[in-house]
Design a protein around this motif. Structure first.
Motif, PDB file in Angstrom:
ATOM      1  N   SER A 154       0.742  -1.278   0.098  1.00 46.78           N
ATOM      2  CA  SER A 154      -0.106   0.014  -0.085  1.00 46.78           C
ATOM      3  C   SER A 154       0.912   1.236  -0.249  1.00 46.78           C
ATOM      4  O   SER A 154       2.017   1.322   0.051  1.00 46.78           O
ATOM      5  N   ALA A 155       0.262   2.462  -0.293  1.00 47.14           N
ATOM      6  CA  ALA A 155       1.084   3.736  -0.120  1.00 47.14           C
ATOM      7  C   ALA A 155       1.771   3.598   1.306  1.00 47.14           C
ATOM      8  O   ALA A 155       3.077   4.215   1.189  1.00 47.14           O
ATOM      9  N   GLU A 156       1.157   3.374   2.160  1.00 46.83           N
ATOM     10  CA  GLU A 156       1.878   3.335   3.658  1.00 46.83           C
ATOM     11  C   GLU A 156       2.884   2.212   3.895  1.00 46.83           C
ATOM     12  O   GLU A 156       4.080   2.676   4.379  1.00 46.83           O
ATOM     13  N   TYR A 157       2.648   0.989   3.287  1.00 49.51           N
ATOM     14  CA  TYR A 157       3.785   0.008   3.396  1.00 49.51           C
ATOM     15  C   TYR A 157       4.114  -0.492   2.166  1.00 49.51           C
ATOM     16  O   TYR A 157       3.415  -1.557   1.546  1.00 49.51           O
ATOM     17  N   ASN A 158       4.870   0.255   1.726  1.00 52.24           N
ATOM     18  CA  ASN A 158       5.460  -0.284   0.280  1.00 52.24           C
ATOM     19  C   ASN A 158       6.845  -0.626   0.333  1.00 52.24           C
ATOM     20  O   ASN A 158       7.786  -0.330   1.070  1.00 52.24           O
ATOM     21  N   MET A 159       6.838  -2.107  -0.197  1.00 55.24           N
ATOM     22  CA  MET A 159       8.218  -2.976   0.033  1.00 55.24           C
ATOM     23  C   MET A 159       9.331  -2.478  -1.103  1.00 55.24           C
ATOM     24  O   MET A 159       8.655  -1.868  -2.046  1.00 55.24           O
ATOM     25  N   ALA A 160      10.461  -2.879  -0.895  1.00 52.55           N
ATOM     26  CA  ALA A 160      11.602  -2.342  -1.711  1.00 52.55           C
ATOM     27  C   ALA A 160      11.221  -2.992  -3.223  1.00 52.55           C
ATOM     28  O   ALA A 160      11.344  -2.263  -4.410  1.00 52.55           O
ATOM     29  N   THR A 161      11.036  -4.457  -3.314  1.00 50.72           N
ATOM     30  CA  THR A 161      10.626  -4.999  -4.538  1.00 50.72           C
ATOM     31  C   THR A 161       9.735  -4.065  -5.350  1.00 50.72           C
ATOM     32  O   THR A 161       9.696  -3.967  -6.497  1.00 50.72           O
ATOM     33  N   SER A 162       8.542  -4.063  -4.716  1.00 52.36           N
ATOM     34  CA  SER A 162       7.313  -3.221  -5.363  1.00 52.36           C
ATOM     35  C   SER A 162       7.793  -1.889  -5.916  1.00 52.36           C
ATOM     36  O   SER A 162       7.586  -1.459  -7.008  1.00 52.36           O
ATOM     37  N   TYR A 163       8.671  -1.299  -4.957  1.00 59.04           N
ATOM     38  CA  TYR A 163       9.011   0.326  -5.371  1.00 59.04           C
ATOM     39  C   TYR A 163       9.826  -0.207  -6.775  1.00 59.04           C
ATOM     40  O   TYR A 163       9.727   1.020  -7.641  1.00 59.04           O
ATOM     41  N   ILE A 164      10.911  -0.891  -6.748  1.00 62.89           N
ATOM     42  CA  ILE A 164      11.592  -1.180  -7.858  1.00 62.89           C
ATOM     43  C   ILE A 164      10.994  -1.247  -9.111  1.00 62.89           C
ATOM     44  O   ILE A 164      11.295  -0.970 -10.308  1.00 62.89           O
ATOM     45  N   VAL A 165       9.913  -2.217  -9.005  1.00 64.24           N
ATOM     46  CA  VAL A 165       9.117  -2.520 -10.160  1.00 64.24           C
ATOM     47  C   VAL A 165       8.487  -1.233 -10.717  1.00 64.24           C
ATOM     48  O   VAL A 165       8.361  -1.050 -11.821  1.00 64.24           O
ATOM     49  N   GLY A 166       8.011  -0.611  -9.682  1.00 63.26           N
ATOM     50  CA  GLY A 166       7.386   0.909 -10.282  1.00 63.26           C
ATOM     51  C   GLY A 166       8.515   1.786 -11.025  1.00 63.26           C
ATOM     52  O   GLY A 166       8.153   2.797 -12.063  1.00 63.26           O
ATOM     53  N   LEU A 167       9.752   1.820 -10.540  1.00 61.90           N
ATOM     54  CA  LEU A 167      11.004   2.432 -11.297  1.00 61.90           C
ATOM     55  C   LEU A 167      11.230   1.983 -12.667  1.00 61.90           C
ATOM     56  O   LEU A 167      11.274   2.507 -13.642  1.00 61.90           O
ATOM     57  N   VAL A 168      11.052   0.505 -12.740  1.00 58.82           N
ATOM     58  CA  VAL A 168      11.406  -0.095 -13.952  1.00 58.82           C
ATOM     59  C   VAL A 168      10.021   0.284 -14.914  1.00 58.82           C
ATOM     60  O   VAL A 168      10.317   0.613 -16.304  1.00 58.82           O
ATOM     61  N   GLU A 169       8.862   0.110 -14.549  1.00 54.78           N
ATOM     62  CA  GLU A 169       7.789   0.670 -15.414  1.00 54.78           C
ATOM     63  C   GLU A 169       7.898   1.998 -15.759  1.00 54.78           C
ATOM     64  O   GLU A 169       7.373   2.487 -16.860  1.00 54.78           O
ATOM     65  N   ASN A 170       8.431   3.043 -15.049  1.00 50.30           N
ATOM     66  CA  ASN A 170       8.772   4.233 -15.287  1.00 50.30           C
ATOM     67  C   ASN A 170      10.067   4.450 -16.261  1.00 50.30           C
ATOM     68  O   ASN A 170      10.314   5.518 -16.446  1.00 50.30           O
ATOM     69  N   GLY A 171      10.791   3.478 -16.506  1.00 52.17           N
ATOM     70  CA  GLY A 171      11.911   3.768 -17.298  1.00 52.17           C
ATOM     71  C   GLY A 171      13.178   3.934 -16.559  1.00 52.17           C
ATOM     72  O   GLY A 171      14.248   4.554 -17.136  1.00 52.17           O
ATOM     73  N   GLU A 172      13.135   4.160 -15.201  1.00 50.26           N
ATOM     74  CA  GLU A 172      14.150   4.556 -14.443  1.00 50.26           C
ATOM     75  C   GLU A 172      15.013   3.390 -14.099  1.00 50.26           C
ATOM     76  O   GLU A 172      15.139   3.103 -12.695  1.00 50.26           O
ATOM     77  N   TYR A 173      15.780   3.082 -15.254  1.00 55.38           N
ATOM     78  CA  TYR A 173      16.671   1.630 -15.017  1.00 55.38           C
ATOM     79  C   TYR A 173      17.955   1.708 -14.111  1.00 55.38           C
ATOM     80  O   TYR A 173      18.034   1.193 -13.409  1.00 55.38           O
ATOM     81  N   GLY A 174      18.216   3.015 -14.032  1.00 54.19           N
ATOM     82  CA  GLY A 174      19.452   3.291 -13.220  1.00 54.19           C
ATOM     83  C   GLY A 174      19.227   3.437 -11.792  1.00 54.19           C
ATOM     84  O   GLY A 174      19.782   2.971 -10.940  1.00 54.19           O
ATOM     85  N   VAL A 175      18.205   4.033 -11.293  1.00 52.58           N
ATOM     86  CA  VAL A 175      17.890   4.080  -9.859  1.00 52.58           C
ATOM     87  C   VAL A 175      17.188   2.780  -9.469  1.00 52.58           C
ATOM     88  O   VAL A 175      17.438   2.362  -8.368  1.00 52.58           O
ATOM     89  N   ALA A 176      16.796   2.103 -10.300  1.00 59.54           N
ATOM     90  CA  ALA A 176      16.297   0.768  -9.980  1.00 59.54           C
ATOM     91  C   ALA A 176      17.344  -0.108  -9.682  1.00 59.54           C
ATOM     92  O   ALA A 176      17.455  -1.100  -8.625  1.00 59.54           O
ATOM     93  N   ILE A 177      18.362  -0.110 -10.510  1.00 63.18           N
ATOM     94  CA  ILE A 177      19.631  -1.041 -10.247  1.00 63.18           C
ATOM     95  C   ILE A 177      20.281  -0.483  -9.120  1.00 63.18           C
ATOM     96  O   ILE A 177      21.119  -1.316  -8.244  1.00 63.18           O
ATOM     97  N   ALA A 178      20.411   0.868  -8.875  1.00 61.40           N
ATOM     98  CA  ALA A 178      21.163   1.106  -7.657  1.00 61.40           C
ATOM     99  C   ALA A 178      20.673   0.919  -6.525  1.00 61.40           C
ATOM    100  O   ALA A 178      21.379   0.235  -5.505  1.00 61.40           O
ATOM    101  N   TYR A 179      19.211   0.970  -6.413  1.00 59.01           N
ATOM    102  CA  TYR A 179      18.542   0.261  -5.382  1.00 59.01           C
ATOM    103  C   TYR A 179      18.661  -1.073  -5.150  1.00 59.01           C
ATOM    104  O   TYR A 179      18.827  -1.795  -3.921  1.00 59.01           O
ATOM    105  N   SER A 180      18.717  -1.771  -6.371  1.00 60.59           N
ATOM    106  CA  SER A 180      18.946  -3.240  -6.009  1.00 60.59           C
ATOM    107  C   SER A 180      20.206  -3.715  -5.498  1.00 60.59           C
ATOM    108  O   SER A 180      20.496  -4.590  -4.923  1.00 60.59           O
ATOM    109  N   SER A 181      21.324  -2.873  -6.284  1.00 60.01           N
ATOM    110  CA  SER A 181      22.700  -3.183  -5.727  1.00 60.01           C
ATOM    111  C   SER A 181      22.887  -2.899  -4.033  1.00 60.01           C
ATOM    112  O   SER A 181      23.450  -3.641  -3.304  1.00 60.01           O
ATOM    113  N   MET A 182      22.095  -1.996  -3.533  1.00 56.40           N
ATOM    114  CA  MET A 182      22.034  -1.609  -2.100  1.00 56.40           C
ATOM    115  C   MET A 182      21.620  -2.848  -1.409  1.00 56.40           C
ATOM    116  O   MET A 182      21.759  -3.171  -0.118  1.00 56.40           O
TER     117      MET A 182
END
Length: 743
Positions: free
Chosen positions: A671-699
């Motif tokens: 949900s908006a209040e409880y958003n998990m890392a993997t779900s957030y990264i999927v949103g980044l991928v859908e928006n084409g923000e591959y660099g931030v998605a990979i940076a988050y995944s590396s962390m």
């Protein structure tokens, strides 16, 4: 006062507390905010159960009070057999009544037409169950368990009977009830009435069952496409996993430590990151694609976006799991069996094919099953690489959250997916049933494994070494991708992606987490840290009951608990949404639904690890403790748990990692209040923000490596070795394993 009376008194006090001092219905904003205290006796939404009956028109709750008062009246009875029978009946009937009234009465009145026809319309309905109702349900469960214990069930051990009852109750609520809700939803209309039209329409959909892949047509039905992909992935990951295991145990390969590190990386990597790395390599603007275009004039294609790309990504992801399953099986083949074969003049080829490989059947079957189920449940890689070739998991997702908004279609697709995985689960159990593959006993087992046949060794190296190099390149792309501005357009190095995700600022002497990823990161850490110990506790308690206790239905009990392993995460996510979005239990949008999902999704691994570890502990240890008048709970705490530290650590690490890297179920439950890392990264991928998605995944990868390393440093390693007998002396391995560990 006897111990049994004390237990019963505590439960009765807890029941009175639930009826008088806890809000009966769900609190908006969360129970632990304690904002409900201000209007506790003056608001219908916050009032306890007794006040709901007396002041707010909820007469159906009288039944709960009646059953509770009946238990209080049974308390003074001195005959334990009679009192036990009455307590068991009151507990069972009270729990059934509590569940039925919650299911039958919803927000606006009766949920079932038959109830309205029998009892007439209700003036008002009721919200979902809250803290009071939940605590009272556990009170009824414990009354039932203590009643059975007083009648001598499980030798009168109230702790064991209570543990079994609570586990069965929890699995029913969090595994079987959601699956049942999903099955019912497939034949329901939007208003909840029975309507099988949607089910029939979807089950006949040519897009699901089309055999275009066989008849030569362009498209293949999503069901057969998913099944074919799962079979190919299971086969590929099992073969490669076996190759890795053979090289690690039967050859003099110089980089065995690096090999083991590569097997850990995919497990601690978010599931769609490998798909992203493959895109950076072989996509239309990928490194390899541009290099081939520059050198040979090969025009960039889209071959990666489809079944081929998904298969490569899944084999990369699941081969390490197969390796971890198979390495213990390969090492467990007794050298004496192979030596006996060679003594009978069989060469190394014949010994391997006729002796060693057949003894690995259980491991091969388990590895194949895991690869099959993981492929069926995989959501991240098909989402990134599937293109127009969707699989069941992605089709379910788009049926729920996409423009289709068709819950019936999602339920039908989830049922098909569940049928595939359960069929594989049952086929594996049937294939191995009644067969004995044991080669390790308490007797000495001297000698060393024979070397691989030369031809097989060359073939295994020819497959495994290039795959290792390929894996290293893929993970190198994950590392580099986070430092490149825009892959394929601007390959200059930058730290912008990490700064945007994890920037920190200081103002007025305090830290401000200004990065866009911090919110989901801390939420993920908190939920993982809460769910990991709960998963380990439930899994190890279940293992203790299965290994140490004998009771009717034990095999069915074990199968029911392990069945949640065979349920794909996508099905779990859809079923939780359909079950826990309405009364009687509403948890959607809360952290509780995520924790429950992780605990009961990952519990089977803790169960299997606990069973394996506990089977090595001699029962005389338990018996000695019980003989000294310690109860079962004290025996577990003082004797069993200290000897199970490696199993506890393994369960903690696995559940913690899975809570951070899961996506197939989480994507439906955040949900908006409880958003998990993997779900957030999927949103980044859908928006084409591959660099931030990979940076988050590396962390996340760095965090996982740190946690696992910390656990390994705390627990250490136990090494078992085989030695040849010298001058008639017994070998070190001749000491039985249980005795060695006990010493």
């Amino acid at each position: 006062m006897t111990r049994g009376n004390r237990r019963l008194d505590i439960v009765l006090v807890l029941g009175a507390f639930a009826l008088i001092l806890l809000p009966w219905y769900r609190i908006e904003g969360g129970f632990f905010s304690f904002r409900w205290l201000s209007g506790f006796f003056s608001s219908a939404s916050n009032a306890p159960g007794v006040l709901q009956i007396l002041s707010y028109g909820k007469p159906w709750l009288v039944g709960v009070v009646v059953f509770f008062l009946a238990a209080c009246l049974v308390r003074p009875i001195r005959d334990p057999m009679r009192r036990g029978r009455l307590l068991a009946i009151i507990g069972a009937v009270g729990l059934i009544f509590l569940a039925l009234q919650g299911l039958a009465i919803g927000f606006t009145g009766w949920s079932w037409t038959v109830s309205e026809n029998l009892f007439g319309m209700l003036a008002d309905g009721q919200p979902s169950m809250g803290a009071g109702a939940v605590v009272m349900s556990f009170v009824f469960v414990l009354l039932f368990a203590f009643g059975l214990a007083e009648r001598g069930v499980m030798k009168g051990d109230a702790f064991v009977v209570g543990a079994i009852s609570v586990l069965v109750f929890l699995v029913t609520v969090f595994v079987f009830y959601p699956i049942g809700s999903m099955l019912i939803a497939s034949v329901q209309d939007f208003d909840g009435s029975f309507n099988a039209d949607g089910f029939i329409r979807n089950i006949k959909d040519p897009g699901i069952w089309s055999l275009g892949c066989v008849t030569g047509e362009e498209r293949c039905g999503v069901a057969w496409r998913t099944l074919f992909l799962a079979l190919m992935t299971a086969f590929g990951s099992t073969v490669l996993g076996l190759g890795f295991a053979l090289i690690a145990t039967r050859t003099r390969f110089p980089f065995k430590k690096g090999l083991r590190l590569l097997t850990v990386l995919p497990i601690i990597t978010p599931p769609f990151v490998i798909g992203l790395a493959l895109t950076l390599l072989f996509g239309r603007a990928g490194v390899v694609t541009e290099w081939l275009s520059y050198l040979f004039g090969i025009e960039p294609g889209r071959w990666l976006y489809g079944m081929t790309g998904i298969w490569i990504a899944q084999v990369l992801s699941f081969t390490p799991i197969s390796f971890l399953v198979l390495i213990g099986v390969v090492e467990g083949v007794s050298p004496s069996m192979e030596e006996a074969s060679q003594t009978l003049r069989a060469d190394r080829w014949r010994t391997f094919w006729r002796v060693s490989l057949p003894l690995m059947k259980p491991g091969l079957a388990n590895a194949f099953l895991i690869g099959f189920i993981e492929s069926m449940a995989d959501f991240g890689n098909p989402l990134v690489l599937g293109g127009t070739h969707g699989v069941l998991s992605t089709e379910i997702f788009f049926a729920v959250v996409g423009s289709q908004n068709d819950p019936s279609r999602a339920a039908v697709l989830a049922i098909i997916l569940l049928c595939f995985t359960l069929s594989a689960f049952l086929a594996q159990r049937f294939w191995l049933a009644g067969k004995n593959f044991a080669t390790v006993t308490g007797k000495g087992d001297s000698g060393a494994h024979i070397a691989l046949p030369r031809g097989l060794s060359i073939g295994v190296h020819a497959v495994v070494v290039p795959w290792m190099v390929f894996t290293i390149v893929v993970y190198g792309m994950i590392l580099v991708g986070g430092f490149v501005k825009t892959w394929g357009l601007d390959n200059s190095l930058t730290l912008d992606h990490y700064i945007r995700a994890f920037s920190i600022s200081f103002s007025n002497g305090s830290i401000a987490w200004t990065g866009v990823a911090w919110n989901s990161f801390w939420t993920t850490m908190k939920i993982a840290l809460v769910s990991a110990p709960l998963t380990a506790a439930v899994g190890l308690l279940t293992a203790y009951i299965i290994v140490r206790q004998k009771f009717a239905g034990r095999n069915l009990f074990e199968f029911a608990l392990m069945m949640s392993f065979a349920i794909p995460g996508t099905v779990i996510g859809v079923s939780y949404i359909m079950a826990f979005n309405l009364p009687p239990v509403e948890m959607t949008g809360s952290a509780l639904i995520l924790i429950a999902c992780f605990v009961f999704r990952n519990m089977p691994v803790g169960v299997r690890g606990g069973i394996a570890a506990m089977s090595q502990l001699d029962k005389s240890l338990d018996e000695a403790s019980l003989t000294l008048r310690a109860n079962s709970f004290r025996t577990i705490r003082k004797v069993i748990l200290p000897l199970l530290r490696p199993a506890i650590t393994a369960a903690l690490v696995y559940s913690f990692v899975r809570a951070i890297t899961s996506i197939s179920a989480v994507i439906f439950l955040v949900s908006a209040e409880y958003n998990m890392a993997t779900s957030y990264i999927v949103g980044l991928v859908e928006n084409g923000e591959y660099g931030v998605a990979i940076a988050y995944s590396s962390m996340l990868i760095v965090v996982m490596i740190t946690v696992i390393t910390g656990f390994q440093l705390i627990v250490g390693e136990r090494r078992l070795r085989r030695e040849n007998r010298v001058a008639g002396l017994p070998s070190a391995s001749s000491v039985p394993l249980a005795q060695e560990k006990t010493a």
